[in-house]
Motif scaffolding. Structure first.
Motif, PDB file in Angstrom:
ATOM      1  N   ASN A 171       0.804  -1.221   0.000  1.00  0.00           N
ATOM      2  CA  ASN A 171       0.000   0.000   0.000  1.00  0.00           C
ATOM      3  C   ASN A 171       0.837   1.270   0.000  1.00  0.00           C
ATOM      4  N   ALA A 172       2.153   1.128  -0.088  1.00  0.00           N
ATOM      5  CA  ALA A 172       3.016   2.306  -0.143  1.00  0.00           C
ATOM      6  C   ALA A 172       3.000   2.895  -1.549  1.00  0.00           C
ATOM      7  N   GLU A 173       3.554   4.098  -1.661  1.00  0.00           N
ATOM      8  CA  GLU A 173       3.592   4.767  -2.958  1.00  0.00           C
ATOM      9  C   GLU A 173       4.430   3.953  -3.951  1.00  0.00           C
ATOM     10  N   GLY A 174       3.885   3.756  -5.150  1.00  0.00           N
ATOM     11  CA  GLY A 174       4.580   2.990  -6.164  1.00  0.00           C
ATOM     12  C   GLY A 174       4.332   1.502  -6.090  1.00  0.00           C
ATOM     13  N   GLN A 175       3.604   1.046  -5.074  1.00  0.00           N
ATOM     14  CA  GLN A 175       3.286  -0.366  -4.946  1.00  0.00           C
ATOM     15  C   GLN A 175       1.875  -0.651  -5.439  1.00  0.00           C
ATOM     16  N   VAL A 176       1.588  -1.914  -5.714  1.00  0.00           N
ATOM     17  CA  VAL A 176       0.276  -2.325  -6.203  1.00  0.00           C
ATOM     18  C   VAL A 176      -0.520  -2.920  -5.047  1.00  0.00           C
ATOM     19  N   PRO A 177      -1.703  -2.377  -4.727  1.00  0.00           N
ATOM     20  CA  PRO A 177      -2.524  -2.952  -3.653  1.00  0.00           C
ATOM     21  C   PRO A 177      -2.833  -4.421  -3.931  1.00  0.00           C
ATOM     22  N   LEU A 178      -2.970  -5.182  -2.872  1.00  0.00           N
ATOM     23  CA  LEU A 178      -3.156  -6.625  -3.002  1.00  0.00           C
ATOM     24  C   LEU A 178      -4.347  -6.966  -3.880  1.00  0.00           C
ATOM     25  N   ARG A 179      -5.457  -6.256  -3.713  1.00  0.00           N
ATOM     26  CA  ARG A 179      -6.677  -6.577  -4.463  1.00  0.00           C
ATOM     27  C   ARG A 179      -6.539  -6.259  -5.955  1.00  0.00           C
ATOM     28  N   LYS A 180      -5.603  -5.375  -6.313  1.00  0.00           N
ATOM     29  CA  LYS A 180      -5.403  -5.020  -7.714  1.00  0.00           C
ATOM     30  C   LYS A 180      -4.291  -5.824  -8.380  1.00  0.00           C
ATOM     31  N   LEU A 181      -3.592  -6.617  -7.590  1.00  0.00           N
ATOM     32  CA  LEU A 181      -2.431  -7.337  -8.113  1.00  0.00           C
ATOM     33  C   LEU A 181      -2.787  -8.322  -9.228  1.00  0.00           C
ATOM     34  N   PRO A 182      -3.809  -9.182  -9.058  1.00  0.00           N
ATOM     35  CA  PRO A 182      -4.132 -10.120 -10.150  1.00  0.00           C
ATOM     36  C   PRO A 182      -4.477  -9.425 -11.460  1.00  0.00           C
ATOM     37  N   ARG A 183      -5.281  -8.367 -11.379  1.00  0.00           N
ATOM     38  CA  ARG A 183      -5.679  -7.669 -12.599  1.00  0.00           C
ATOM     39  C   ARG A 183      -4.478  -6.988 -13.259  1.00  0.00           C
ATOM     40  N   THR A 184      -3.573  -6.443 -12.450  1.00  0.00           N
ATOM     41  CA  THR A 184      -2.383  -5.800 -13.008  1.00  0.00           C
ATOM     42  C   THR A 184      -1.538  -6.796 -13.796  1.00  0.00           C
ATOM     43  N   VAL A 185      -1.389  -7.999 -13.258  1.00  0.00           N
ATOM     44  CA  VAL A 185      -0.611  -9.029 -13.957  1.00  0.00           C
ATOM     45  C   VAL A 185      -1.337  -9.485 -15.218  1.00  0.00           C
ATOM     46  N   GLN A 186      -2.643  -9.654 -15.138  1.00  0.00           N
ATOM     47  CA  GLN A 186      -3.411 -10.110 -16.296  1.00  0.00           C
ATOM     48  C   GLN A 186      -3.371  -9.118 -17.444  1.00  0.00           C
ATOM     49  N   ARG A 187      -3.166  -7.839 -17.151  1.00  0.00           N
ATOM     50  CA  ARG A 187      -3.161  -6.818 -18.192  1.00  0.00           C
ATOM     51  C   ARG A 187      -1.817  -6.691 -18.896  1.00  0.00           C
ATOM     52  N   LEU A 188      -0.810  -7.415 -18.449  1.00  0.00           N
ATOM     53  CA  LEU A 188       0.491  -7.364 -19.120  1.00  0.00           C
ATOM     54  C   LEU A 188       0.346  -7.926 -20.531  1.00  0.00           C
ATOM     55  N   LYS A 189       0.968  -7.277 -21.485  1.00  0.00           N
ATOM     56  CA  LYS A 189       0.817  -7.642 -22.895  1.00  0.00           C
ATOM     57  C   LYS A 189       1.536  -8.945 -23.217  1.00  0.00           C
ATOM     58  N   ALA A 190       0.827  -9.862 -23.866  1.00  0.00           N
ATOM     59  CA  ALA A 190       1.410 -11.146 -24.259  1.00  0.00           C
ATOM     60  C   ALA A 190       2.393 -10.948 -25.409  1.00  0.00           C
ATOM     61  N   THR A 191       3.573 -11.528 -25.261  1.00  0.00           N
ATOM     62  CA  THR A 191       4.612 -11.416 -26.292  1.00  0.00           C
ATOM     63  C   THR A 191       5.203 -12.777 -26.665  1.00  0.00           C
ATOM     64  N   LEU A 192       4.906 -13.822 -25.913  1.00  0.00           N
ATOM     65  CA  LEU A 192       5.477 -15.144 -26.164  1.00  0.00           C
ATOM     66  C   LEU A 192       4.423 -16.102 -26.711  1.00  0.00           C
ATOM     67  N   THR A 193       4.882 -17.078 -27.464  1.00  0.00           N
ATOM     68  CA  THR A 193       3.989 -18.148 -27.909  1.00  0.00           C
ATOM     69  C   THR A 193       3.867 -19.171 -26.779  1.00  0.00           C
ATOM     70  N   LYS A 194       2.940 -20.126 -26.947  1.00  0.00           N
ATOM     71  CA  LYS A 194       2.777 -21.163 -25.932  1.00  0.00           C
ATOM     72  C   LYS A 194       4.035 -22.016 -25.807  1.00  0.00           C
ATOM     73  N   ALA A 195       4.659 -22.308 -26.941  1.00  0.00           N
ATOM     74  CA  ALA A 195       5.880 -23.107 -26.920  1.00  0.00           C
ATOM     75  C   ALA A 195       7.016 -22.368 -26.211  1.00  0.00           C
ATOM     76  N   GLU A 196       7.135 -21.065 -26.475  1.00  0.00           N
ATOM     77  CA  GLU A 196       8.170 -20.263 -25.819  1.00  0.00           C
ATOM     78  C   GLU A 196       7.907 -20.165 -24.319  1.00  0.00           C
ATOM     79  N   THR A 197       6.632 -20.029 -23.945  1.00  0.00           N
ATOM     80  CA  THR A 197       6.285 -19.964 -22.527  1.00  0.00           C
ATOM     81  C   THR A 197       6.658 -21.253 -21.813  1.00  0.00           C
ATOM     82  N   ALA A 198       6.403 -22.388 -22.453  1.00  0.00           N
ATOM     83  CA  ALA A 198       6.752 -23.682 -21.866  1.00  0.00           C
ATOM     84  C   ALA A 198       8.264 -23.812 -21.684  1.00  0.00           C
ATOM     85  N   GLU A 199       9.018 -23.321 -22.661  1.00  0.00           N
ATOM     86  CA  GLU A 199      10.479 -23.382 -22.570  1.00  0.00           C
ATOM     87  C   GLU A 199      10.993 -22.481 -21.449  1.00  0.00           C
ATOM     88  N   VAL A 200      10.405 -21.301 -21.308  1.00  0.00           N
ATOM     89  CA  VAL A 200      10.791 -20.395 -20.218  1.00  0.00           C
ATOM     90  C   VAL A 200      10.509 -21.038 -18.865  1.00  0.00           C
TER      91      VAL A 200
END
Length: 233
Positions: A171-200
């Motif tokens: 809850n400090a400045e620059g941090q993501v509140p716990l309740r908003k954390l899942p949505r923040t991660v889900q909004r990250l833009k996809a750049t890898l294929t499924k095969a690349e994700t599996a390799e990572v």
């Protein structure tokens, strides 16, 4: 030889209304006002239906039509309150960020242990892999940034061409509140294929992690009532 008459006990299937009742009971423990919210929404929706019924001179018809809408509105409120109650019940506990991240049902994989931890301060770093690359989430005060940077460099050495996203939960400045954390991660833009994700994922598993249980509380995967069940499916 005589046959045994003992029959295995049948596992009773949990009905949709039983699931809703369980969610309500758990939510009420952390949010006593949920009952009044549900009643207010249900009665308010029915009142609107009644008013429209008087206007069009179809009171009984509008009450019948309004009932399922009032029930659905109450269930939506229960879902929201249950989710908020889940976050309140685990906030401040070690592993709360991981519990919130595991609320993401698909698209991301988060191991059940931190990848870095300061034993003196209990600051932790959790790592997830998805189509958007690697996400590192620090749990603790802003000082957790040191742990995050160290883990970012470690991942960058193994996966130099994979996007690495760094977040701090709190809850400090620059941090993501716990309740908003899942949505923040889900909004990250996809750049890898499924095969690349599996390799990572395969490469990062070699880095290992540290065992840390998810804090007790509302199960994030069961915090929402089954909407299909409400429709009798």
């Amino acid at each position: 030889m005589a046959r045994s008459t003992d029959q295995p006990e049948k596992v009773k299937k949990t009905r949709w209304y039983q699931q809703i009742w369980q969610v309500y009971q758990v939510t009420r423990r952390v949010d006593p006002a949920v009952t009044w919210w549900l009643l207010a929404v249900f009665v308010g929706t029915m009142a609107v239906a009644l008013a429209i019924g008087f206007i069009v001179n179809q009171v009984i018809y509008l009450l019948v039509v309004g009932f399922p809408f009032a029930l659905l509105a109450a269930m939506l409120v229960l879902s929201r309150r249950a989710e908020a109650g889940m976050y309140r019940s685990i906030e401040g506990q070690p592993g709360a960020a991981l519990a919130a991240l595991r609320y993401i049902r698909k698209g991301w994989e988060f191991p059940e242990e931190p990848v870095a931890m300061d034993p003196r301060t209990q600051d932790m770093v959790f790592r997830g892999v998805g189509r958007a690359g690697v996400v590192l989430v620090g749990e603790g005060p802003p000082r957790v940034g040191r742990l995050l940077e160290g883990e970012r460099k470690k991942v960058a050495r193994v996966l130099p061409n994979v996007p690495i996203h760094v977040l701090q939960a709190g809850n400090a400045e620059g941090q993501v509140p716990l309740r908003k954390l899942p949505r923040t991660v889900q909004r990250l833009k996809a750049t890898l294929t499924k095969a690349e994700t599996a390799e990572v994922t395969k490469r990062l598993r070699a880095l290992g992690g540290m065992r840390m249980p998810i804090p007790k509380g509302v199960d994030p995967t069961r915090a929402r009532p089954d909407r299909k069940g409400l429709r009798g499916r």
